[in-house]
Design a protein around this motif. Structure first.
Motif, PDB file in Angstrom:
ATOM      1  N   ALA A 289      -3.354 -21.678 -34.189  1.00 38.49           N
ATOM      2  CA  ALA A 289      -3.549 -21.895 -35.628  1.00 38.49           C
ATOM      3  C   ALA A 289      -3.383 -23.376 -35.962  1.00 38.49           C
ATOM      4  O   ALA A 289      -2.560 -24.078 -35.352  1.00 38.49           O
ATOM      5  CB  ALA A 289      -2.508 -21.082 -36.405  1.00 38.49           C
ATOM      6  N   ASN A 290      -4.147 -23.830 -36.944  1.00 39.83           N
ATOM      7  CA  ASN A 290      -4.063 -25.235 -37.369  1.00 39.83           C
ATOM      8  C   ASN A 290      -2.643 -25.607 -37.792  1.00 39.83           C
ATOM      9  O   ASN A 290      -2.224 -26.743 -37.635  1.00 39.83           O
ATOM     10  CB  ASN A 290      -5.025 -25.505 -38.523  1.00 39.83           C
ATOM     11  CG  ASN A 290      -6.472 -25.415 -38.069  1.00 39.83           C
ATOM     12  OD1 ASN A 290      -6.756 -25.519 -36.874  1.00 39.83           O
ATOM     13  ND2 ASN A 290      -7.380 -25.187 -39.000  1.00 39.83           N
ATOM     14  N   ARG A 291      -1.899 -24.618 -38.350  1.00 38.34           N
ATOM     15  CA  ARG A 291      -0.569 -24.957 -38.866  1.00 38.34           C
ATOM     16  C   ARG A 291       0.364 -25.466 -37.769  1.00 38.34           C
ATOM     17  O   ARG A 291       1.312 -26.171 -38.043  1.00 38.34           O
ATOM     18  CB  ARG A 291       0.044 -23.760 -39.610  1.00 38.34           C
ATOM     19  CG  ARG A 291       0.500 -22.598 -38.776  1.00 38.34           C
ATOM     20  CD  ARG A 291       1.095 -21.508 -39.655  1.00 38.34           C
ATOM     21  NE  ARG A 291       0.092 -20.914 -40.514  1.00 38.34           N
ATOM     22  CZ  ARG A 291      -0.655 -19.853 -40.198  1.00 38.34           C
ATOM     23  NH1 ARG A 291      -0.505 -19.261 -39.015  1.00 38.34           N
ATOM     24  NH2 ARG A 291      -1.549 -19.375 -41.036  1.00 38.34           N
ATOM     25  N   ILE A 292       0.106 -25.098 -36.492  1.00 38.71           N
ATOM     26  CA  ILE A 292       0.968 -25.642 -35.432  1.00 38.71           C
ATOM     27  C   ILE A 292       0.232 -26.653 -34.554  1.00 38.71           C
ATOM     28  O   ILE A 292       0.734 -27.051 -33.506  1.00 38.71           O
ATOM     29  CB  ILE A 292       1.638 -24.538 -34.584  1.00 38.71           C
ATOM     30  CG1 ILE A 292       0.627 -23.747 -33.758  1.00 38.71           C
ATOM     31  CG2 ILE A 292       2.505 -23.620 -35.443  1.00 38.71           C
ATOM     32  CD1 ILE A 292       1.271 -22.938 -32.621  1.00 38.71           C
ATOM     33  N   GLY A 293      -0.968 -27.064 -35.002  1.00 42.13           N
ATOM     34  CA  GLY A 293      -1.667 -28.122 -34.264  1.00 42.13           C
ATOM     35  C   GLY A 293      -3.053 -27.758 -33.772  1.00 42.13           C
ATOM     36  O   GLY A 293      -3.753 -28.596 -33.197  1.00 42.13           O
ATOM     37  N   GLY A 294      -3.467 -26.490 -33.967  1.00 41.96           N
ATOM     38  CA  GLY A 294      -4.810 -26.089 -33.574  1.00 41.96           C
ATOM     39  C   GLY A 294      -5.066 -26.340 -32.093  1.00 41.96           C
ATOM     40  O   GLY A 294      -4.181 -26.173 -31.259  1.00 41.96           O
ATOM     41  N   ALA A 295      -6.284 -26.777 -31.767  1.00 42.38           N
ATOM     42  CA  ALA A 295      -6.672 -26.993 -30.368  1.00 42.38           C
ATOM     43  C   ALA A 295      -5.854 -28.088 -29.693  1.00 42.38           C
ATOM     44  O   ALA A 295      -5.822 -28.193 -28.471  1.00 42.38           O
ATOM     45  CB  ALA A 295      -8.161 -27.325 -30.299  1.00 42.38           C
ATOM     46  N   ASN A 296      -5.171 -28.916 -30.496  1.00 45.38           N
ATOM     47  CA  ASN A 296      -4.329 -29.980 -29.913  1.00 45.38           C
ATOM     48  C   ASN A 296      -2.885 -29.551 -29.693  1.00 45.38           C
ATOM     49  O   ASN A 296      -2.058 -30.365 -29.290  1.00 45.38           O
ATOM     50  CB  ASN A 296      -4.336 -31.218 -30.817  1.00 45.38           C
ATOM     51  CG  ASN A 296      -5.666 -31.938 -30.731  1.00 45.38           C
ATOM     52  OD1 ASN A 296      -6.222 -32.069 -29.644  1.00 45.38           O
ATOM     53  ND2 ASN A 296      -6.178 -32.374 -31.865  1.00 45.38           N
ATOM     54  N   TYR A 297      -2.602 -28.270 -29.954  1.00 49.63           N
ATOM     55  CA  TYR A 297      -1.219 -27.805 -29.794  1.00 49.63           C
ATOM     56  C   TYR A 297      -0.698 -28.137 -28.392  1.00 49.63           C
ATOM     57  O   TYR A 297      -1.377 -27.896 -27.390  1.00 49.63           O
ATOM     58  CB  TYR A 297      -1.112 -26.290 -30.028  1.00 49.63           C
ATOM     59  CG  TYR A 297       0.258 -25.768 -29.701  1.00 49.63           C
ATOM     60  CD1 TYR A 297       1.344 -26.065 -30.516  1.00 49.63           C
ATOM     61  CD2 TYR A 297       0.494 -25.049 -28.526  1.00 49.63           C
ATOM     62  CE1 TYR A 297       2.626 -25.632 -30.199  1.00 49.63           C
ATOM     63  CE2 TYR A 297       1.766 -24.610 -28.201  1.00 49.63           C
ATOM     64  CZ  TYR A 297       2.824 -24.917 -29.046  1.00 49.63           C
ATOM     65  OH  TYR A 297       4.089 -24.504 -28.709  1.00 49.63           O
ATOM     66  N   GLY A 298       0.507 -28.723 -28.356  1.00 48.15           N
ATOM     67  CA  GLY A 298       1.137 -29.033 -27.067  1.00 48.15           C
ATOM     68  C   GLY A 298       0.703 -30.353 -26.467  1.00 48.15           C
ATOM     69  O   GLY A 298       1.239 -30.794 -25.461  1.00 48.15           O
ATOM     70  N   LYS A 299      -0.292 -31.005 -27.079  1.00 49.21           N
ATOM     71  CA  LYS A 299      -0.803 -32.276 -26.522  1.00 49.21           C
ATOM     72  C   LYS A 299      -0.224 -33.488 -27.236  1.00 49.21           C
ATOM     73  O   LYS A 299      -0.468 -34.618 -26.845  1.00 49.21           O
ATOM     74  CB  LYS A 299      -2.332 -32.311 -26.623  1.00 49.21           C
ATOM     75  CG  LYS A 299      -3.008 -31.244 -25.775  1.00 49.21           C
ATOM     76  CD  LYS A 299      -4.509 -31.309 -25.925  1.00 49.21           C
ATOM     77  CE  LYS A 299      -5.184 -30.242 -25.067  1.00 49.21           C
ATOM     78  NZ  LYS A 299      -6.645 -30.295 -25.217  1.00 49.21           N
ATOM     79  N   ASP A 300       0.530 -33.217 -28.296  1.00 49.44           N
ATOM     80  CA  ASP A 300       1.115 -34.312 -29.076  1.00 49.44           C
ATOM     81  C   ASP A 300       2.184 -35.009 -28.234  1.00 49.44           C
ATOM     82  O   ASP A 300       3.075 -34.361 -27.697  1.00 49.44           O
ATOM     83  CB  ASP A 300       1.753 -33.720 -30.350  1.00 49.44           C
ATOM     84  CG  ASP A 300       2.258 -34.796 -31.292  1.00 49.44           C
ATOM     85  OD1 ASP A 300       2.107 -35.981 -30.967  1.00 49.44           O
ATOM     86  OD2 ASP A 300       2.826 -34.432 -32.351  1.00 49.44           O
ATOM     87  N   THR A 301       2.077 -36.338 -28.139  1.00 49.78           N
ATOM     88  CA  THR A 301       3.045 -37.060 -27.304  1.00 49.78           C
ATOM     89  C   THR A 301       4.205 -37.635 -28.129  1.00 49.78           C
ATOM     90  O   THR A 301       5.107 -38.247 -27.590  1.00 49.78           O
ATOM     91  CB  THR A 301       2.365 -38.217 -26.542  1.00 49.78           C
ATOM     92  OG1 THR A 301       1.664 -39.016 -27.497  1.00 49.78           O
ATOM     93  CG2 THR A 301       1.415 -37.686 -25.496  1.00 49.78           C
ATOM     94  N   ALA A 302       4.175 -37.442 -29.451  1.00 53.66           N
ATOM     95  CA  ALA A 302       5.280 -37.938 -30.291  1.00 53.66           C
ATOM     96  C   ALA A 302       6.558 -37.200 -29.891  1.00 53.66           C
ATOM     97  O   ALA A 302       6.552 -35.990 -29.678  1.00 53.66           O
ATOM     98  CB  ALA A 302       4.973 -37.697 -31.757  1.00 53.66           C
ATOM     99  N   ILE A 303       7.658 -37.950 -29.787  1.00 57.20           N
ATOM    100  CA  ILE A 303       8.930 -37.335 -29.420  1.00 57.20           C
ATOM    101  C   ILE A 303       9.770 -37.177 -30.681  1.00 57.20           C
ATOM    102  O   ILE A 303       9.967 -38.140 -31.423  1.00 57.20           O
ATOM    103  CB  ILE A 303       9.707 -38.199 -28.386  1.00 57.20           C
ATOM    104  CG1 ILE A 303       8.808 -38.519 -27.189  1.00 57.20           C
ATOM    105  CG2 ILE A 303      10.953 -37.474 -27.911  1.00 57.20           C
ATOM    106  CD1 ILE A 303       9.398 -39.554 -26.253  1.00 57.20           C
ATOM    107  N   TYR A 304      10.225 -35.970 -30.928  1.00 53.64           N
ATOM    108  CA  TYR A 304      10.973 -35.711 -32.148  1.00 53.64           C
ATOM    109  C   TYR A 304      12.388 -36.276 -32.061  1.00 53.64           C
ATOM    110  O   TYR A 304      12.938 -36.443 -30.984  1.00 53.64           O
ATOM    111  CB  TYR A 304      10.987 -34.208 -32.462  1.00 53.64           C
ATOM    112  CG  TYR A 304       9.588 -33.719 -32.738  1.00 53.64           C
ATOM    113  CD1 TYR A 304       8.947 -34.070 -33.927  1.00 53.64           C
ATOM    114  CD2 TYR A 304       8.871 -33.010 -31.789  1.00 53.64           C
ATOM    115  CE1 TYR A 304       7.647 -33.687 -34.170  1.00 53.64           C
ATOM    116  CE2 TYR A 304       7.562 -32.622 -32.027  1.00 53.64           C
ATOM    117  CZ  TYR A 304       6.947 -32.968 -33.220  1.00 53.64           C
ATOM    118  OH  TYR A 304       5.658 -32.604 -33.457  1.00 53.64           O
TER     119      TYR A 304
END
Length: 417
Positions: free
Chosen positions: A16-31
């Motif tokens: 779902a777009n709300r958790i990042g859509g097709a890019n889910y898990g690819k975000d390299t930002a560190i929380y």
């Protein structure tokens, strides 16, 4: 194409777009909290013999009261407590009403229509937007703060409007700064006092202003009050519901996590406006089947014994006094909060003749890596770090040792503010 590859591809496209859509898990930002975790691990590796003093943890360092634990054991052994609790048992709701009256002076709450248990405050915050938010509706949040109500507002296609908590306003939101069109589109207003992370307390006058503002714009107030009973130096615990008209405009969330050392037990309650409570109950019914009845009964015992919280508050008050003194000695401007276990201080600009700190995060990373003291940075409204007095220490002597160790570690540099 292998089956694995095929599965990976279509699942990756299915989020779902709300958790990042097709890019889910690819975000390299560190929380933020992940950065802290990594810095702690690195610091321990670099200084294996040095104790890491953890002042970042937002949860109590002690066990729940022995009486509460004994009550749980007793109730867990009873056959009649084994089943689903659904929206809760009358005994817990009645105890919540007594607690609001005894500790906060709140009168006239109806246990059958104006209170429901929740599996801690977090799920209640997560579910409330489902009662009110349509796409395009607004939730007003305070920053820095706890984002759950806002996260779920966005999940539902709503928008979040942030109001900064500034030192010059005593870390209370300036309601008059909210633009007219935002106020009119808003459905929910989130407040949290005593506040995480600032430690600030609300006043009766402020809550009265909130009631008037909410009425004017037709906004439902959600007061998140997990620290409400942890107050110091003669400040009486204050409930939003004790202010005339509060029940007409909103609800208050209470939790036993912080005030009774019961974080992992996951028990709290919502109280206030009967329509809001009813809607919450309907949504909750579609989310969970209630907390274990034995936990509700043990929690009811706790609510009927508020002296347990008073003892915990004494400990935090003592720790705050010591920490504030040491930080002020080192040049910080630390002010003891009137409630909560958080101490929120402005980060220094740098070390004299040494490194500069561009943000609270810079300073927090320095404290962990160089001094093995863990804190939480907040850069949403100014550059601050949050110390928590829930550090591990058994007894007063051990508390003094930890605090003087902080003094020792930080006094070999001079901070510039």
């Amino acid at each position: 194409m292998s089956m694995d590859k095929y599965q990976e591809t279509y699942i990756q496209q299915s989020f779902a777009n709300r958790i990042g859509g097709a890019n889910y898990g690819k975000d390299t930002a560190i929380y933020k909290f992940e950065k802290i975790k990594r810095a702690k691990a690195a610091a321990k590796q670099e200084h294996p013999g040095t104790e890491l003093i953890d002042m970042g943890v937002g949860e109590p360092d002690e066990m729940a009261d022995a009486g509460i634990v004994a009550k749980l054991a007793e109730e867990a052994g009873k056959r009649e407590n084994r089943g689903y609790a659904d929206n809760g048992i009358p005994e817990f709701k009645e105890a919540a009403v007594r607690y609001l009256k005894n500790v906060f002076g709140v009168e006239g709450i109806d246990a059958s229509t104006e209170v429901l248990h929740s599996i801690g405050s977090k799920p209640a915050l997560a579910m409330l937007p489902s009662c009110f938010i349509n796409p395009g509706d607004i939730t007003i949040m305070t920053v820095p703060g706890y984002p759950v109500l806002g996260t779920h507002t966005k999940y539902l296609g709503g928008e979040v409007y942030n109001v900064e908590l500034k030192k010059e306003n005593g870390f209370l939101p300036d309601l008059s700064s909210i633009p007219e069109d935002i106020a009119r589109r808003a459905k929910l207003l989130y407040l949290n006092y005593p506040n995480n992370p600032t430690g600030a307390s609300a006043t009766v006058e402020f809550f009265a202003e909130v009631v008037e503002w909410a009425r004017k714009y037709g906004v439902v107030v959600v007061h998140d009050a997990p620290y409400a009973a942890l107050t110091y130096d003669g400040l009486k615990p204050l409930s939003f519901l004790s202010v005339p008209g509060a029940k007409d405009v909103g609800v208050e969330l209470h939790s036993l996590s912080k005030s009774y050392n019961m974080t992992g037990w996951r028990i709290g309650f919502i109280a206030g406006n009967p329509l809001v409570v009813k809607a919450f109950g309907d949504v909750k019914d579609n989310n969970d089947s209630g907390q274990f009845i034995a936990i509700q009964k043990a929690a009811a015992y706790g609510l009927d014994n508020p002296q347990i919280t008073e003892k915990i508050a004494e400990k935090y008050s003592r720790r705050h006094n010591m920490l504030v003194d040491v930080l002020n000695e080192l040049g910080f401007t630390a002010e003891k909060p009137k409630g909560s276990f958080f101490l929120y201080v402005e980060a220094p600009k740098g070390v004299k003749g040494g490194r500069r700190f561009e943000s609270g995060e810079d300073f927090s990373q320095y404290l962990i890596r160089e001094k093995l003291i863990s804190t939480v940075p907040w850069d949403d409204a100014g550059h601050f770090v949050r110390f928590s007095v829930t550090f591990i220490a058994d007894g007063e002597e051990e508390e003094k040792r930890v605090i003087s160790e902080i003094r020792r570690r930080l006094s070999d540099v001079e901070f510039e503010f």
